[in-house]
Design a protein around this motif. Sequence first.
Motif, PDB file in Angstrom:
ATOM      1  N   HIS A  94       0.721  -1.233  -0.013  1.00  0.00           N
ATOM      2  CA  HIS A  94       0.017  -0.034  -0.046  1.00  0.00           C
ATOM      3  C   HIS A  94       0.903   1.435  -0.133  1.00  0.00           C
ATOM      4  O   HIS A  94       0.754   2.307  -0.869  1.00  0.00           O
ATOM      5  N   VAL A  95       1.961   1.355   0.918  1.00  0.00           N
ATOM      6  CA  VAL A  95       2.849   2.612   1.083  1.00  0.00           C
ATOM      7  C   VAL A  95       3.648   2.434  -0.506  1.00  0.00           C
ATOM      8  O   VAL A  95       3.803   3.739  -0.724  1.00  0.00           O
ATOM      9  N   LYS A  97       2.663   1.711  -3.302  1.00  0.00           N
ATOM     10  CA  LYS A  97       1.612   2.378  -4.295  1.00  0.00           C
ATOM     11  C   LYS A  97       1.692   3.838  -4.062  1.00  0.00           C
ATOM     12  O   LYS A  97       1.613   4.788  -4.801  1.00  0.00           O
ATOM     13  N   MET A  98       1.504   4.366  -2.651  1.00  0.00           N
ATOM     14  CA  MET A  98       1.297   5.749  -2.438  1.00  0.00           C
ATOM     15  C   MET A  98       2.630   6.487  -2.950  1.00  0.00           C
ATOM     16  O   MET A  98       2.721   7.520  -3.265  1.00  0.00           O
ATOM     17  N   LEU A  99       3.818   5.910  -2.475  1.00  0.00           N
ATOM     18  CA  LEU A  99       5.022   6.514  -2.819  1.00  0.00           C
ATOM     19  C   LEU A  99       5.283   6.652  -4.285  1.00  0.00           C
ATOM     20  O   LEU A  99       5.842   7.752  -4.924  1.00  0.00           O
ATOM     21  N   GLU A 101       2.759   7.010  -6.681  1.00  0.00           N
ATOM     22  CA  GLU A 101       1.985   8.015  -6.912  1.00  0.00           C
ATOM     23  C   GLU A 101       2.549   9.396  -6.512  1.00  0.00           C
ATOM     24  O   GLU A 101       2.469  10.557  -7.320  1.00  0.00           O
ATOM     25  N   LEU A 102       3.319   9.395  -5.422  1.00  0.00           N
ATOM     26  CA  LEU A 102       3.837  10.896  -4.768  1.00  0.00           C
ATOM     27  C   LEU A 102       4.824  11.204  -5.877  1.00  0.00           C
ATOM     28  O   LEU A 102       5.050  12.403  -6.276  1.00  0.00           O
ATOM     29  N   THR A 123      11.317   4.617  -0.892  1.00  0.00           N
ATOM     30  CA  THR A 123      11.137   3.372  -1.724  1.00  0.00           C
ATOM     31  C   THR A 123      11.884   2.405  -1.662  1.00  0.00           C
ATOM     32  O   THR A 123      11.742   0.999  -1.392  1.00  0.00           O
TER      33      THR A 123
END
Lengths: 216, 126
Positions: A94-95, A97-99, A101-102, A123
């Motif tokens: 989950h993290v 994926k967020m990274l 996107e960020l 990452t």
Amino acid sequence: MAQSRPAAKAKDAMDDEEPTEVAPDTKLYEELGELARFIDTTMKTLSEFSVPVSASSEQLPQAQTHLLNLKTQTEQGTHRVMMEVESIQDNHVHVGKMLKELTHALQQANVAPNLIQQVQKITQDLNKDDKRLLDIMTALSFQDLVAQSVNKLVTILDEVEHKLLQLVVVFGPYQKQAAKNDQGKANEMLKQLEATKNTSMNQDLADEILKQFGFN
Amino acid sequence: MPADPNMKILVVDDMSTMRRIVKNILKQLGFNNLEEAENGQEALTKLKADTYGFVVSDWNMPVMMGIDMLRAIRADEKLKKIPVLMVTAEAQKENLMEAVQAGVSNYVVKPFTAETMQEKISKIFK
């Protein structure tokens, strides 16, 4: 009364044998007495043996239960650790994926490159932790080896208990040698445990052998 | 032929912890279509009822041992081409020889690492 010559000869012969005839009887009585005392002492010793042997036999099922509990406890503990590891792994996905996107958003916003690099560094660190989590998972395979050893020990104890009970029944400290020579399941399990300790292959050796069979 | 990440993989082991470990490693390697069986007999039933691309199996199991399951797979016309990786604590040379003779695709000795498993899978599906 006068004796005939053969009769007199026979009497002489009996007189000659008399001392040797008494001696074997005495010796026999002495030996029988000794044997009786030996049997008596042995019976007493055996009766003293049978109580602790019987008690030991009765303790073996408890030992088996303890061993099986040990297996269950290690299994439960291992699953508990695995559950936590899997939770962290899911969280990492989950993290991650967020990274991603960020990073994409930062690149689109044209922000300072060092900020993007920092996010990429996070990452990378996360990926290193993923590797460690996988190492924790595989390290937990110790539980399988423990469980297999416990299973073998339980089988051995079962057989030993059976043998001890036989000893109690037949007063068998004298059966010890026979039990030792017995080629039962317990013996086989003990051999397996010993063999595993002494001759188990590591992966390198297994690979070497596999190579000889054309596995590259 | 590289391994298809969508192929159905059957993990066979009587120990729930080992099934979970192997499944976790396979997931991390990108395989998500995973099924499990507790012994060789259950595995054979599942293999006959569906289409599997790969089997990862233990050796020492109740009901039906992994080696017997392997022989049954190789003797079955429908199943005989499925790659079978043995992951086992049976670490005697004789065991390995027996597995090779029975048609094992590769062999991993417990305890193992994720890298070892990845390497063996890569070799099987190269």
